[in-house]
Design an enzyme around this catalytic site. Structure first.
Site, short mmCIF file in Angstrom:
data_model
loop_
_atom_site.label_atom_id
_atom_site.label_comp_id
_atom_site.label_asym_id
_atom_site.label_seq_id
_atom_site.Cartn_x
_atom_site.Cartn_y
_atom_site.Cartn_z
N ASN A 8 1.02 -1.17 -0.20
CA ASN A 8 -0.20 -0.25 0.00
C ASN A 8 0.68 1.21 0.49
O ASN A 8 1.55 1.62 1.08
CB ASN A 8 -0.30 -0.15 1.23
CG ASN A 8 -2.03 0.90 1.45
OD1 ASN A 8 -2.47 1.87 -0.09
ND2 ASN A 8 -3.06 1.06 2.19
N ARG A 92 -2.49 -1.92 -2.85
CA ARG A 92 -3.52 -1.34 -3.43
C ARG A 92 -3.45 -0.27 -4.08
O ARG A 92 -2.67 0.40 -4.05
CB ARG A 92 -3.86 -0.93 -2.07
CG ARG A 92 -5.13 -0.38 -1.02
CD ARG A 92 -4.95 0.06 -0.28
NE ARG A 92 -6.93 0.78 -0.33
CZ ARG A 92 -7.02 1.61 1.07
NH1 ARG A 92 -6.06 2.00 1.50
NH2 ARG A 92 -8.21 2.29 0.59
N HIS A 181 -13.36 1.81 -0.10
CA HIS A 181 -13.44 1.43 0.83
C HIS A 181 -13.80 -0.47 0.59
O HIS A 181 -14.52 -1.04 1.09
CB HIS A 181 -14.19 1.75 2.00
CG HIS A 181 -13.80 2.83 3.30
ND1 HIS A 181 -13.75 3.87 3.68
CD2 HIS A 181 -12.23 3.52 2.77
CE1 HIS A 181 -12.78 4.55 4.17
NE2 HIS A 181 -12.28 4.11 3.87
N ARG A 242 -12.42 14.77 7.33
CA ARG A 242 -13.49 15.10 6.47
C ARG A 242 -15.30 15.14 6.53
O ARG A 242 -15.61 14.65 7.43
CB ARG A 242 -12.97 14.29 5.24
CG ARG A 242 -11.78 14.20 4.26
CD ARG A 242 -12.23 12.46 3.51
NE ARG A 242 -10.28 11.68 3.86
CZ ARG A 242 -10.86 10.45 3.89
NH1 ARG A 242 -12.02 10.02 2.98
NH2 ARG A 242 -9.90 10.04 3.71
N GLU A 385 -8.23 -5.80 5.30
CA GLU A 385 -8.06 -5.71 4.43
C GLU A 385 -6.53 -5.98 2.95
O GLU A 385 -6.77 -6.70 1.98
CB GLU A 385 -8.03 -3.61 3.73
CG GLU A 385 -8.97 -3.51 4.03
CD GLU A 385 -9.19 -2.02 4.05
OE1 GLU A 385 -9.13 -1.51 5.30
OE2 GLU A 385 -9.85 -1.28 3.39
#
Ligand code: ADP
Length: 408
Positions: A8, A92, A181, A242, A385
């Site tokens: 990642n 990823r 996601h 956010r 993940e």
């Protein structure tokens, strides 16, 4: 034993794991690593293996340097590419645009196609590509596979995928809901079916990925029919830093009246908003501490967060018609029992009832937290993940008769 190297790659960091794709979701990876402060003089490599942390500090010029350093350190520990059977490298990738709806064996052409998606994810895709390019140079004989955060949502129904804006402008600029996601929403919806021993095709699920970034999805028979993140990961739920959904008119107002530039507004909504923008912290453990100390800003930030969460849970109950499971996952969802309790409080008339004792149990694997008389099964399913990426990469690699085969 065969392993997958999962990478990642971010702008100034690279996270990696070496994972047995056949492992159970709760198992630790064989190795996990983190390269930090790439491009700075205070670079750092941390590798965790067999319960021990190995930390080294040195300047790390770029991603090539970072990954080379990591591979050498792994080899020294006897868990590198020269000593292990690594059958695939899973990367990823944040944005697959309209092009990628499934994991993809990486060729030069695929790298270029991921590059073409940069305008859709200017902060993420360039760093993801850096990781891919460097890893392919260092490990040329292993198949590399790209796994996209957006792919799970490629088949969203048009009413959920498209915005009510001028369709010519939307088409010209690739404006639509992509969702993010995806690997996590897919993983937990499948894990819930396994946990309940029910066919995935029989379940209507609401999946709540609540980490620093947060998103909710409505999943029917394993396929998403709606999700809260949109063209970018800024949309939907209020998050750590956010804003989530706001009136788009606010952006014009800030530009016209407060003279803020587009970049300043971008920074405001992505980095200085959400829970942090109101309470000053984005870690829910600190937020809880502040609420206990009766800090009003913390309480307000939390109330807005919960309000948005309930808003989308309600919307997805209607979208799905019947709900079988509601799943909490990621840092906040797996650990914060207050968020779980308050997100689903007073919904008995809709068949949703949390069992307070079950909800208190510590985070140690998939678990049921609803009462026995709750029609909707409420679950906490830890996401993984990296394992999901490893499984997908291994599958794609196994389907290649020859590792050198070009993807297109
Ligand atoms: P990311 O979105 O960065 O991958 P994670 O899914 O790891 O994030 O979630 C990180 C967040 O999870 C932290 O910012 C924190 O708010 C929350 N978190 C982690 N542990 C706990 C805990 N024990 N209690 C409450 N919140 C927690």
């Amino acid at each position: 034993m065969s392993y997958v190297l999962v990478i990642n790659s971010g702008s100034s960091s690279i996270k990696f794991q070496i994972v047995d794709p056949a492992a159970r979701a709760s198992e630790d990876p064989l190795v996990s690593g983190l390269v930090e402060q790439i491009g700075e003089t205070n670079g750092r490599l941390t590798i965790t293996h067999a319960g021990e942390k190995h930390v080294s500090q040195q300047p790390i010029a770029d991603h090539t340097d970072g990954l080379k350093l990591s591979m050498r350190a792994l080899d020294r520990l006897g868990v590198g590419p020269t000593s292990l059977d690594i059958i695939a490298v899973g990367h990823r990738v944040v944005h697959g645009g309209m092009v990628f709806s499934a994991p993809q064996l990486i060729s030069d052409q695929v790298v270029e196609m991921i590059r073409d998606q940069i305008p859709l994810a200017p902060l993420h895709n360039p760093a993801n590509i850096d990781g891919i390019v460097v890893a392919r140079e260092l490990l040329p004989d292993i198949p590399h596979v790209a796994i996209f955060d957006t792919a799970f949502f490629a088949g969203l129904p048009p009413a959920a995928a498209l915005y009510a804006i001028n369709s010519e402008v939307a088409a010209e600029n690739q404006i639509r809901r992509y969702g993010f996601h995806g690997t996590s929403h897919e993983f937990v919806s499948q894990a819930a079916a396994e946990f309940l021993d029910r066919p995935l095709a029989s379940l209507n699920q609401i999946t709540l990925h609540l980490g620093n970034g947060a998103s909710a999805s409505a999943v029917h028979a394993g396929e998403p029919i709606d999700t809260t993140m949109g063209m970018t990961p800024l949309a939907g739920l209020a998050m750590g830093t956010r804003s989530g959904d706001i009136d788009p008119g606010i952006i014009f107002h800030l530009a016209r009246t407060a003279n803020m530039s587009i970049d300043e507004i971008d920074n405001l909504l992505n980095k200085r908003s959400g829970v942090k923008g109101i309470a000053g912290v984005n870690d829910f453990r600190e937020l809880r501490q502040m609420i206990e100390e009766e800090n009003q800003d913390a309480w307000l930030a939390y109330s807005i967060y919960i309000h948005k969460l309930r808003h989308f849970i309600g919307a997805y109950m209607i979208a799905l018609g019947r709900v079988d499971t509601i799943i909490f996952t990621a840092g906040v969802g797996e650990n914060d029992r207050f968020v779980r309790r308050d997100a689903l409080a007073d919904l008995e008339m809709y068949g949703i009832k949390i069992d307070e004792e079950r909800n208190r149990l510590p985070n140690d694997g998939p678990r049921l937290i609803s009462a026995d008389d709750s029609a909707v099964r409420v679950l906490v399913i830890p996401t993984n993940e990296e394992l999901a990426i490893a499984q997908k990469a291994a599958e794609v690699a196994a389907a290649q008769p020859d590792a050198d085969r070009v993807a297109f």
